[in-house]
Design an enzyme around this catalytic site. Structure first.
Site, PDB file in Angstrom:
ATOM      1  N   SER A 150      -0.725   2.633 -14.309  1.00  0.00           N
ATOM      2  CA  SER A 150      -0.165   1.386 -14.832  1.00  0.00           C
ATOM      3  C   SER A 150      -0.086   1.447 -16.362  1.00  0.00           C
ATOM      4  O   SER A 150       0.559   2.335 -16.906  1.00  0.00           O
ATOM      5  CB  SER A 150      -0.989   0.200 -14.318  1.00  0.00           C
ATOM      6  OG  SER A 150      -0.342  -1.018 -14.568  1.00  0.00           O
ATOM      7  N   ASP A 239       7.360  -1.860  -6.464  1.00  0.00           N
ATOM      8  CA  ASP A 239       6.690  -2.043  -7.751  1.00  0.00           C
ATOM      9  C   ASP A 239       7.699  -2.521  -8.797  1.00  0.00           C
ATOM     10  O   ASP A 239       8.833  -2.027  -8.842  1.00  0.00           O
ATOM     11  CB  ASP A 239       6.090  -0.697  -8.181  1.00  0.00           C
ATOM     12  CG  ASP A 239       5.059  -0.803  -9.294  1.00  0.00           C
ATOM     13  OD1 ASP A 239       5.312  -1.509 -10.284  1.00  0.00           O
ATOM     14  OD2 ASP A 239       4.003  -0.157  -9.164  1.00  0.00           O
ATOM     15  N   HIS A 269       2.490  -2.464  -6.530  1.00  0.00           N
ATOM     16  CA  HIS A 269       1.760  -1.969  -7.696  1.00  0.00           C
ATOM     17  C   HIS A 269       0.269  -1.815  -7.370  1.00  0.00           C
ATOM     18  O   HIS A 269      -0.348  -2.719  -6.809  1.00  0.00           O
ATOM     19  CB  HIS A 269       1.949  -2.939  -8.870  1.00  0.00           C
ATOM     20  CG  HIS A 269       1.497  -2.380 -10.185  1.00  0.00           C
ATOM     21  ND1 HIS A 269       2.140  -1.318 -10.777  1.00  0.00           N
ATOM     22  CD2 HIS A 269       0.483  -2.729 -11.017  1.00  0.00           C
ATOM     23  CE1 HIS A 269       1.537  -1.042 -11.922  1.00  0.00           C
ATOM     24  NE2 HIS A 269       0.519  -1.879 -12.085  1.00  0.00           N
TER      25      HIS A 269
END
Length: 300
Positions: A150, A239, A269
């Site tokens: 991320s 995502d 995600h």
């Protein structure tokens, strides 16, 4: 913007997708999201993990595989949290698992966070940790990678760019796990998402940039991507970062950088950390292990 269509998710991910938060509501501030992430971090933290100081502001958590000769391969790991939340300890179990599956020492950096410390402080903290790692006697300087998930994946991309510019370290691989690469994602809104939304993304980038020039501070805005380390980039089709990850991978290829793309169909995600036993998560993790071993271990 409509409701989430759960039929688009991998069957093993549908149940967690229904109960997980639909974003962090960063527009309401950071107090509650940070508290929640700290709580998650405490649960995931491994007691007794080795900790070392890089400098007065930066520490690292070290996860060593057993039975590995020195000097050996090493990965600098950068945690997620939207550049504004999270700790290195929250991904202890993942880092330990990665070390054991790849015969690679995984060193997770505790960097400073925006908005208290906006660009360039967090990425410079990560770069300092990489340089520190390259200088350890137990590390083979020819077998070093940088990776993260991320926001950490975005920082990994930024660190790889600094490595190319400064030449202080030899980097064998940049491993970007659903990386946060582009401040333009979500600027025009988006459909509802699991875990991280367009609104979250815009708030986090504003806090991180704090008026800095995006052309310099945002990895996806860099004009010239030539000469960067080989890349592994993975992302789920559900995502928010799916499009920006695919675009960055394409640009890396166009610049002559070897790229492996791992696309997780029907994944949201951070799916692999939340539902690690799902088949799609296991395949995703196995791909990371193969890439690390090929770049750092099976090099002779």
């Amino acid at each position: 913007m409509g409701d989430i269509d759960y039929s688009q998710f991998d069957p093993e991910l549908r149940t967690p997708a229904r109960v997980l938060p639909k974003g962090y509501a960063l527009q309401r501030g950071l107090t509650l999201p940070r508290a929640l992430m700290k709580a998650v971090g405490r649960v995931g933290r491994i007691r007794g993990a080795e900790v070392a100081n890089v400098n007065d502001d930066v520490t690292v958590r070290i996860h060593r595989p057993t039975g590995i000769g020195e000097p050996g391969p090493a990965l600098l790991w950068i945690h997620g949290g939207g550049m504004v939340m999270g700790t290195a300890g929250q991904e202890d179990r993942f880092c330990r698992k990665l070390a054991n599956f790849t015969d690679t020492t995984v060193v997770a950096v505790e960097h400073r966070l925006a908005p208290e410390y906006p660009y360039p402080t967090p990425v410079e903290d990560c770069y300092a940790a990489l340089c520190w790692l390259a200088g350890r006697p137990w590390v083979d300087p020819g077998r070093i990678a940088v990776g993260g998930a991320s926001a950490g994946g975005g920082f990994a991309a930024a660190v790889a760019q600094l490595v190319r510019d400064r030449g202080d370290v030899q980097l064998a691989l940049q491993m970007m796990v659903y990386p946060m690469l582009d401040d333009r994602t979500g600027v025009n809104g988006d459909r509802p998402r699991v875990m991280w939304t367009a609104d979250d993304n815009q708030h986090a980038w504003r806090w991180y940039l704090a008026g800095a020039d995006p052309a310099t501070a945002v990895p996806a805005r860099r004009a010239d991507l030539s000469g960067l380390a080989p890349a592994w980039i993975g992302v789920g089709t559900q995502d928010l970062f799916y499009d920006e990850c695919r675009a960055y991978a394409a640009r890396l290829r166009e610049a002559g950088v070897p790229v492996h793309e791992e696309i997780a169909t029907g994944a949201f995600h951070a799916f692999d950390l939340i539902a690690a036993n799902a088949s799609v998560s296991q395949r995703f993790f196995a791909s990371q292990c193969r890439a690390l071993r090929a770049a750092l271990v099976e090099t002779t």
